[in-house]
Design a protein around this motif. Sequence first.
Motif, PDB file in Angstrom:
ATOM      1  N   VAL A 164       2.443   4.496   4.467  1.00  0.00           N
ATOM      2  CA  VAL A 164       3.653   4.214   3.693  1.00  0.00           C
ATOM      3  C   VAL A 164       4.016   2.735   3.812  1.00  0.00           C
ATOM      4  O   VAL A 164       4.105   2.200   4.913  1.00  0.00           O
ATOM      5  CB  VAL A 164       4.830   5.078   4.188  1.00  0.00           C
ATOM      6  N   PHE A 165       4.226   2.085   2.670  1.00  0.00           N
ATOM      7  CA  PHE A 165       4.594   0.677   2.690  1.00  0.00           C
ATOM      8  C   PHE A 165       5.963   0.446   2.058  1.00  0.00           C
ATOM      9  O   PHE A 165       6.529   1.333   1.422  1.00  0.00           O
ATOM     10  CB  PHE A 165       3.524  -0.193   2.014  1.00  0.00           C
ATOM     11  N   THR A 166       6.490  -0.760   2.242  1.00  0.00           N
ATOM     12  CA  THR A 166       7.852  -1.084   1.839  1.00  0.00           C
ATOM     13  C   THR A 166       7.961  -1.298   0.335  1.00  0.00           C
ATOM     14  O   THR A 166       7.237  -2.107  -0.243  1.00  0.00           O
ATOM     15  CB  THR A 166       8.340  -2.356   2.560  1.00  0.00           C
ATOM     16  N   ARG A 167       8.867  -0.538  -0.277  1.00  0.00           N
ATOM     17  CA  ARG A 167       9.198  -0.664  -1.691  1.00  0.00           C
ATOM     18  C   ARG A 167       7.926  -0.768  -2.531  1.00  0.00           C
ATOM     19  O   ARG A 167       7.041   0.067  -2.408  1.00  0.00           O
ATOM     20  CB  ARG A 167      10.147  -1.848  -1.892  1.00  0.00           C
ATOM     21  N   ASP A 168       7.838  -1.799  -3.389  1.00  0.00           N
ATOM     22  CA  ASP A 168       6.595  -1.974  -4.154  1.00  0.00           C
ATOM     23  C   ASP A 168       5.968  -3.321  -3.811  1.00  0.00           C
ATOM     24  O   ASP A 168       5.360  -3.986  -4.650  1.00  0.00           O
ATOM     25  CB  ASP A 168       6.855  -1.864  -5.663  1.00  0.00           C
ATOM     26  N   TYR A 169       6.065  -3.703  -2.523  1.00  0.00           N
ATOM     27  CA  TYR A 169       5.583  -5.003  -2.079  1.00  0.00           C
ATOM     28  C   TYR A 169       4.078  -4.964  -1.835  1.00  0.00           C
ATOM     29  O   TYR A 169       3.585  -4.247  -0.952  1.00  0.00           O
ATOM     30  CB  TYR A 169       6.305  -5.444  -0.813  1.00  0.00           C
ATOM     31  N   PHE A 170       3.368  -5.760  -2.585  1.00  0.00           N
ATOM     32  CA  PHE A 170       1.907  -5.799  -2.533  1.00  0.00           C
ATOM     33  C   PHE A 170       1.407  -6.138  -1.131  1.00  0.00           C
ATOM     34  O   PHE A 170       0.510  -5.481  -0.599  1.00  0.00           O
ATOM     35  CB  PHE A 170       1.413  -6.833  -3.550  1.00  0.00           C
ATOM     36  N   SER A 171       1.986  -7.170  -0.516  1.00  0.00           N
ATOM     37  CA  SER A 171       1.529  -7.599   0.808  1.00  0.00           C
ATOM     38  C   SER A 171       1.845  -6.567   1.874  1.00  0.00           C
ATOM     39  O   SER A 171       1.087  -6.400   2.833  1.00  0.00           O
ATOM     40  CB  SER A 171       2.154  -8.953   1.181  1.00  0.00           C
ATOM     41  N   SER A 172       2.966  -5.873   1.739  1.00  0.00           N
ATOM     42  CA  SER A 172       3.292  -4.809   2.687  1.00  0.00           C
ATOM     43  C   SER A 172       2.241  -3.715   2.631  1.00  0.00           C
ATOM     44  O   SER A 172       1.817  -3.185   3.661  1.00  0.00           O
ATOM     45  CB  SER A 172       4.678  -4.221   2.386  1.00  0.00           C
ATOM     46  N   ALA A 173       1.791  -3.386   1.417  1.00  0.00           N
ATOM     47  CA  ALA A 173       0.745  -2.370   1.274  1.00  0.00           C
ATOM     48  C   ALA A 173      -0.535  -2.808   1.974  1.00  0.00           C
ATOM     49  O   ALA A 173      -1.148  -2.029   2.715  1.00  0.00           O
ATOM     50  CB  ALA A 173       0.490  -2.097  -0.204  1.00  0.00           C
ATOM     51  N   LEU A 174      -0.942  -4.069   1.769  1.00  0.00           N
ATOM     52  CA  LEU A 174      -2.165  -4.558   2.409  1.00  0.00           C
ATOM     53  C   LEU A 174      -2.031  -4.547   3.924  1.00  0.00           C
ATOM     54  O   LEU A 174      -2.980  -4.219   4.642  1.00  0.00           O
ATOM     55  CB  LEU A 174      -2.484  -5.974   1.927  1.00  0.00           C
ATOM     56  N   HIS A 175      -0.851  -4.899   4.431  1.00  0.00           N
ATOM     57  CA  HIS A 175      -0.635  -4.922   5.880  1.00  0.00           C
ATOM     58  C   HIS A 175      -0.741  -3.521   6.476  1.00  0.00           C
ATOM     59  O   HIS A 175      -1.374  -3.322   7.519  1.00  0.00           O
ATOM     60  CB  HIS A 175       0.729  -5.516   6.190  1.00  0.00           C
ATOM     61  N   GLU A 176      -0.142  -2.551   5.817  1.00  0.00           N
ATOM     62  CA  GLU A 176      -0.189  -1.183   6.330  1.00  0.00           C
ATOM     63  C   GLU A 176      -1.592  -0.595   6.215  1.00  0.00           C
ATOM     64  O   GLU A 176      -2.025   0.163   7.089  1.00  0.00           O
ATOM     65  CB  GLU A 176       0.832  -0.303   5.598  1.00  0.00           C
ATOM     66  N   ILE A 177      -2.323  -0.953   5.181  1.00  0.00           N
ATOM     67  CA  ILE A 177      -3.710  -0.511   5.063  1.00  0.00           C
ATOM     68  C   ILE A 177      -4.541  -1.097   6.198  1.00  0.00           C
ATOM     69  O   ILE A 177      -5.409  -0.427   6.768  1.00  0.00           O
ATOM     70  CB  ILE A 177      -4.293  -0.918   3.696  1.00  0.00           C
ATOM     71  N   ALA A 178      -4.267  -2.346   6.554  1.00  0.00           N
ATOM     72  CA  ALA A 178      -4.992  -2.990   7.656  1.00  0.00           C
ATOM     73  C   ALA A 178      -4.790  -2.221   8.957  1.00  0.00           C
ATOM     74  O   ALA A 178      -5.744  -1.972   9.703  1.00  0.00           O
ATOM     75  CB  ALA A 178      -4.534  -4.442   7.812  1.00  0.00           C
ATOM     76  N   HIS A 179      -3.551  -1.840   9.254  1.00  0.00           N
ATOM     77  CA  HIS A 179      -3.288  -1.049  10.461  1.00  0.00           C
ATOM     78  C   HIS A 179      -4.065   0.264  10.429  1.00  0.00           C
ATOM     79  O   HIS A 179      -4.644   0.684  11.438  1.00  0.00           O
ATOM     80  CB  HIS A 179      -1.788  -0.759  10.599  1.00  0.00           C
TER      81      HIS A 179
END
Length: 228
Positions: free
Chosen positions: A69-84
């Motif tokens: 799950v990532f924050t709102r529709d933030y592209f970089s947040s999605a990439l960060h959570e995928i990295a984890h």
Amino acid sequence: MKDAHVQDVYVQNGHMQNAHMQNATKKADDLNKLFNQCFAKTENTILVGNSEEPIYLPADDSCSFNQVVFTRDYFSSALHEIAHWCIAGVERRKQVDYGYWYLPDGRDAKQQANFEAVEVKPQALEYAFSLAANIKFRVSIDNLQGEETCSKNFELAVESQLLQLIDTGFNARTEQFLCALHHFYDTKALSNINLSRTQCLSETDSRKLEGSFSGDGRLENNTHGVAL
């Protein structure tokens, strides 16, 4: 969230809401689709946006899929959570937020050192994903209200980690998602790449552009290094 067919859990957020965000031309929904195409069936894991806070949720009675799950529709947040998620091992992926605990902004120097030690590899993967998606990467020290640290040292550590991973190879899930990003965004493979300093911004610079950051303050339960 309630259980649903994979095609029903894609988040239809469109462009990022903040007009000043540097990656506003990238759609987080594209990442949802790419990630779910890669891992919904093989790993029983989906990417979900539109949340106030990022979190990882293993499958339970309310949803049969594991959820990144990532924050709102933030592209970089999605990439960060995928990295984890790409780093987390099998046992950690059975735990909410991989068994991490959150230490918020305001950390002292020792706590910040622990944070940075844990975050080097995830942010290196986020850097790789950002290059593959052709967007600017922003290191995050996530501690603007705590003791001052040198973000440049952390930036160099993240870049060094990425260069090492390019040399030694990424794990299977990371490589699979990188390939999907390269194909979708028509970017070159990262092997033998000459990393450009212009593609990596400090957190201070990025906040001027974006007003947000992708780091999340997660630390290990014992805070003694990364044991994923």
